[in-house]
Structures are given as structure tokens and as C-alpha cells.
Write a protein that holds these residues in place. Structure first.
Motif, PDB file in Angstrom:
ATOM      1  N   ALA A 108      30.745  49.865 -13.486  1.00  0.00           N
ATOM      2  CA  ALA A 108      31.794  48.850 -13.383  1.00  0.00           C
ATOM      3  C   ALA A 108      32.102  48.204 -14.731  1.00  0.00           C
ATOM      4  N   ILE A 109      31.087  48.068 -15.597  1.00  0.00           N
ATOM      5  CA  ILE A 109      31.344  47.518 -16.939  1.00  0.00           C
ATOM      6  C   ILE A 109      32.339  48.395 -17.684  1.00  0.00           C
ATOM      7  N   ILE A 124      33.514  36.497 -17.828  1.00  0.00           N
ATOM      8  CA  ILE A 124      32.849  36.074 -16.588  1.00  0.00           C
ATOM      9  C   ILE A 124      32.390  37.301 -15.797  1.00  0.00           C
ATOM     10  N   LEU A 125      33.274  38.282 -15.646  1.00  0.00           N
ATOM     11  CA  LEU A 125      32.911  39.514 -14.947  1.00  0.00           C
ATOM     12  C   LEU A 125      31.803  40.259 -15.676  1.00  0.00           C
ATOM     13  N   LEU A 126      31.858  40.224 -17.001  1.00  0.00           N
ATOM     14  CA  LEU A 126      30.823  40.873 -17.806  1.00  0.00           C
ATOM     15  C   LEU A 126      29.458  40.249 -17.514  1.00  0.00           C
ATOM     16  N   TRP A 195      34.576  53.215 -26.121  1.00  0.00           N
ATOM     17  CA  TRP A 195      33.351  52.501 -25.748  1.00  0.00           C
ATOM     18  C   TRP A 195      33.075  52.557 -24.246  1.00  0.00           C
ATOM     19  N   ARG A 196      34.122  52.826 -23.452  1.00  0.00           N
ATOM     20  CA  ARG A 196      33.969  52.822 -21.998  1.00  0.00           C
ATOM     21  C   ARG A 196      33.263  54.070 -21.468  1.00  0.00           C
ATOM     22  N   VAL A 197      33.446  55.195 -22.128  1.00  0.00           N
ATOM     23  CA  VAL A 197      32.944  56.464 -21.600  1.00  0.00           C
ATOM     24  C   VAL A 197      31.429  56.459 -21.387  1.00  0.00           C
ATOM     25  N   PRO A 198      30.613  55.957 -22.333  1.00  0.00           N
ATOM     26  CA  PRO A 198      29.165  55.936 -22.077  1.00  0.00           C
ATOM     27  C   PRO A 198      28.776  55.157 -20.822  1.00  0.00           C
ATOM     28  N   PHE A 199      29.508  54.093 -20.510  1.00  0.00           N
ATOM     29  CA  PHE A 199      29.228  53.326 -19.289  1.00  0.00           C
ATOM     30  C   PHE A 199      29.605  54.123 -18.045  1.00  0.00           C
ATOM     31  N   LEU A 200      30.732  54.797 -18.083  1.00  0.00           N
ATOM     32  CA  LEU A 200      31.175  55.592 -16.940  1.00  0.00           C
ATOM     33  C   LEU A 200      30.255  56.798 -16.712  1.00  0.00           C
ATOM     34  N   PHE A 201      29.673  57.317 -17.792  1.00  0.00           N
ATOM     35  CA  PHE A 201      28.767  58.468 -17.712  1.00  0.00           C
ATOM     36  C   PHE A 201      27.512  58.138 -16.900  1.00  0.00           C
TER      37      PHE A 201
END
Length: 462
Positions: A108-109, A124-126, A195-201
Motif C-alpha cells: 500500500a505504501i 498521515i497515510l504514510l 521508488w514505488r516499484v520496490p514496495f509493490l514487489f
């Protein structure tokens, strides 16, 4: 020594071979730490600009590390809740749940809007998702290490207990490696989507971890103790451990100060410090990757050494090493020479490994089986709030207060080491003691432990 008549033997079909238990603990823990460390890397390098852009760079870093610390505050709650159910229902049943919580939060991050598009809702969501990360990891560690330690032969608990500990550097290695790949993108692409791809992985890794853990049997020590639990209503494990083992919890907390605080300074704060003095982001990530490879060797080596000479000498040696390295660490970084930077971080990681290697078996041996998940988790996770969670924030604040002079951070590192040296010195040596099953006629684990038959089970696994 003879085998306990209540514990499953090595030929019991419901008993998983120790190598498979240790491997499953290692892989699952590595996935959890990947998620947790990924946040730390992003907090040091990119979150200050994406979620706190109205501040100057240093204040943005402080704010980003503040959200990093929030995850540590949530860890004791995860340790308490999952420790309770882990002591009541079993170690294995908790591990898949913690993996899923961590994985969903991390994924989700990667989907979060930034400050530019969502305003104050973005940080806030973070913070909320970071709380879920900490909650999941808080329950993960205790179950993973107990599955390995309680399934291991008595004279190899230090070695096999170090396997889930290796999950931390493995997770850091994968997190920094994946982040390094995408940080090599052009700056606008990296900030926009890279930067998002490592989190989605993380979704892929979580699926692998859950699949592997489902194939491992419950800890033999837990099953033996569960068969003999009293018929009357028992005290909740967290209350029982607080009443029975308060000293062990406090000493375990103190033992973590140098290990936990030093680690996050050497692997997370150093990224922000290095880039602030002109070192390239990619160069700092590579230095951490090199040191992490060293860590993967140091942890099992020191874990095995603790099976021979004891937990306390190895652990105290690591804390002394941290104190001795506190000032040379920054002297080497300040040279801005690649070799010196690699050496500084690698030496710090070796000193950390001397504490982290025997830690799982050391902490597990302090508590009885019926409350071991709760006790080990409390000692481990409560300290993380004051040590690891705050260390990058405290170090950044000290750096700001002393006009970017790192000597103040070095003094802080020495202070952490002193707390750990005193705590481990005051602790009992445990490597020759049984971990017991807390059944009638047996000694409670954490005291000189015997199982139900009055002897420690030393199951040799082919």
C-alpha cells in the motif's frame, strides 16, 4: 542425556527436520525485514522530498525519520498480541498472519499519493501504514526465532537460532539492491514512479514466504508444553511473564541497546549522513550492500561460536567492538574514499553480528516455554522503541545541534554500548541450560532447564 518422553523425537512424522525449520524461518524473516528496511532506505533518500517538501532538507529528513520511528513504537504492541496467541495457540499459526499484515502495508505504501497531490493526507497515510508494518514485525520475530531454537538440538541452538537472524541482513540486502536498481533511473523518473516499484514487489515475496511457512510443523517444545497445560483457566502469558520474569525482560531490553541502535546508525542514518557530505546516493547504497554480505557470514559464525564459549562473551565482545568503532566509523566516512567507507560500515556490521548472532538463542533461553513467545518478544520489541527506532532521529538531531559534527553521534553510540555491556554482564549464562517445557516435574525455562523427564532433550537431526 536421554530424550524427553513428552517431546516428539526425530522420527516423529509431525516433526520437521531442523534444517527445513531454520530455512523457513530465515526466508520468512527475510521477507518481513525487506519490507521494514525498504521504508528506512526510502526515508533516508526520498521520503523527505515526497511527503515533507515544505521543510528544508535537514528538517525533512528529521520528519521522515520520525515516521520511521513510528514503526518501532508499534512493534511492542505486535509482540504483546502475537506473543499472547503464540503462547496459547502455537508459534506457526502466528507467522503467516504477521507476513500478510506486513506485506499488505508495504504494498500500500507503493500506491500512496505524495504531498504534492494529497497534501497533509499523504504523510498521515504514510504513518498509518508504518504502524501496521511495525505491528506485523513486532509479532514476527518471536515466532520465527522460537520455531528455530525450540526445534534445534540443545548444543546447536545458537547456530540454528541465528538463521532467522540472518533474515535481517538478507532483507536489507534485497531492499537496498532493489532500491539501488531503481535509484539509477533519471532523477525525475525515480521521484515520479521508480521508488514505488520496490514496495509493490513485496507482494511477490510475501506469497513465497507464506507458501514456505505453511509446510513447517509446529515447534516440538510448544506441543509438549501444550499437552500438559493446566485444566484451570491460566493467566494471560504477557501478565505471567511480567510477574515471573521482570528482571530478564529488563536485561534483554538493555542487551538490545547497542545492537539495535548501532545497526540503524550504520545502515540507515549513514545514508543520510553520507549524502549530506557529498557522497553519491548510489555509492552509499553499494557500501551498505557490501557490508550486508559480510553480515550474512558473521551472524551464523558468531551464533555457532556462542554454542562453544557461551552467549555472554560473544555478545559483550560485540558491544565492546561497537564502542571502539564509534569515533573511527565517522573518521573513515569523512574521508569520502570508497574503500574507507566500505571498511567503516563492514566493521560496524561485524561488531553488530557478534551480538545479533547469539541473540535469538540467548533471549529464548531466558524464559519458560509457556511464556517464551511473550517474554522474548517483549524484551526484544520494547528496546526497539528506545534504541533502533530513535537512533536515526537522535543522530540527526545531534548532528544538527553540533553543526554537522559527528562526534556527538559517536558519544551516543558509546552510551548505547555501555548499556548493553552492563545488561549482558548482569545476565545469567544460558548456553548450557535446557529450555524446558514447563510441564509438571520440569524446571521452568530460563532457570536451569530440564524437561518433563528431568533431562534436556538433545535431538540429533540427520
Amino acid at each position: 542425556m536421554t530424550d524427553s518422553p513428552t517431546a516428539p523425537g526425530p522420527t516423529d512424522p509431525s516433526t520437521t527436520p531442523i534444517w527445513k525449520v531454520a530455512a523457513a524461518s530465515f526466508i520468512g524473516t527475510a521477507v518481513e525485514w525487506y519490507d521494514f528496511f525498504l521504508y528506512g532506505t526510502a526515508a533516508a533518500l526520498v521520503f523527505n522530498r515526497l511527503f515533507f517538501p515544505s521543510f528544508n532538507p535537514l528538517m525533512g529528513t528529521l520528519a521522515a525519520f520520525g515516521t520511521f520511528a513510528v514503526g518501532f513504537v508499534a512493534r511492542p504492541l505486535g509482540g504483546i498480541i502475537f506473543g499472547h496467541f503464540g503462547d496459547k495457540l502455537g508459534r506457526k499459526s502466528m507467522l503467516s498472519a504477521t507476513l500478510m499484515i506486513m506485506g499488505v502495508a508495504t504494498f500500500a505504501i507503493g500506491l500512496l499519493p505524495t504531498y504534492a497531490s494529497a497534501g497533509v493526507l499523504a504523510p498521515i497515510l504514510l504513518v498509518v501504514l508504518r504502524i501496521f508494518q511495525g505491528f506485523g514485525l513486532g509479532g514476527e520475530w518471536g515466532g520465527a526465532v522460537l520455531m528455530a531454537v525450540e526445534s534445534a538440538p540443545a548444543h546447536r541452538r545458537g547456530f540454528y537460532g541465528s538463521w532467522p537472524q540472518m533474515g535481517a541482513p538478507a532483507g536489507l540486502l534485497v531492499a537496498n539492491a532493489v532500491f539501488s536498481i531503481f535509484s539509477g533511473l533519471p532523477e525525475d523518473q525515480f521521484i515520479s514512479w521508480g521508488w514505488r516499484v520496490p514496495f509493490l514487489f513485496s507482494a511477490v515475496l510475501i506469497g513465497i514466504g507464506v507458501f514456505i511457512r505453511l509446510g513447517v510443523a509446529e515447534s516440538p517444545a510448544f506441543r509438549a508444553a501444550h499437552q500438559h497445560k493446566p485444566a484451570e483457566k491460566s493467566t494471560p502469558p504477557v501478565l505471567e511473564v511480567l510477574r515471573t520474569y521482570p528482571r530478564q525482560i529488563l536485561l534483554a531490553m538493555g542487551a538490545r541497546f547497542a545492537e539495535n541502535g548501532f545497526f540503524y546508525i550504520v545502515t540507515t542514518f549513514v545514508l543520510a549522513y553520507g549524502t549530506s557530505i557529498g557522497l553519491e546516493r548510489a555509492a552509499m547504497l553499494k557500501a551498505v550492500l557490501v557490508a550486508t554480505c559480510v553480515h550474512l557470514v558473521a551472524i551464523p559464525a558468531f551464533g555457532a561460536l556462542s554454542d562453544v564459549v557461551g552467549r555472554r562473551p560473544v555478545y559483550i565482545g560485540g558491544a565492546v567492538g561497537c564502542a571502539l568503532l564509534a569515533f573511527p566509523f565517522f573518521w573513515l566516512i569523512d574521508t569520502k574514499q570508497t574503500g574507507a567507507v566500505w571498511l567503516a560500515i563492514s566493521l560496524g556490521i561485524i561488531a553488530h553480528g557478534a551480538m545479533y548472532g547469539p541473540q535469538a538463542s540467548f533471549f529464548s533461553e531466558l524464559f519458560g516455554t509457556r511464556v517464551r513467545y511473550s517474554g522474548a518478544s517483549l524484551g526484544y520489541q520494547l528496546a526497539s522503541v528506545f534504541a533502533g527506532g530513535l537512533s536515526p532521529l537522535v543522530a540527526t538531531g545531534l548532528l544538527q545541534a553540533t553543526d554537522n559534527a559527528p562526534w556527538s553521534v559517536s558519544l551516543y553510540m558509546v552510551g548505547l554500548a555501555l548499556v548493553t555491556i552492563v545488561s549482558v554482564y548482569l545476565s545469567a549464562e544460558t548456553f548450557r541450560e535446557g529450555i524446558g517445557t514447563d510441564v509438571p516435574g520440569g524446571a521452568p525455562g530460563g532457570a536451569p532447564g530440564a524437561d518433563a523427564s528431568g533431562s534436556e532433550s538433545r535431538r540429533e537431526v540427520a
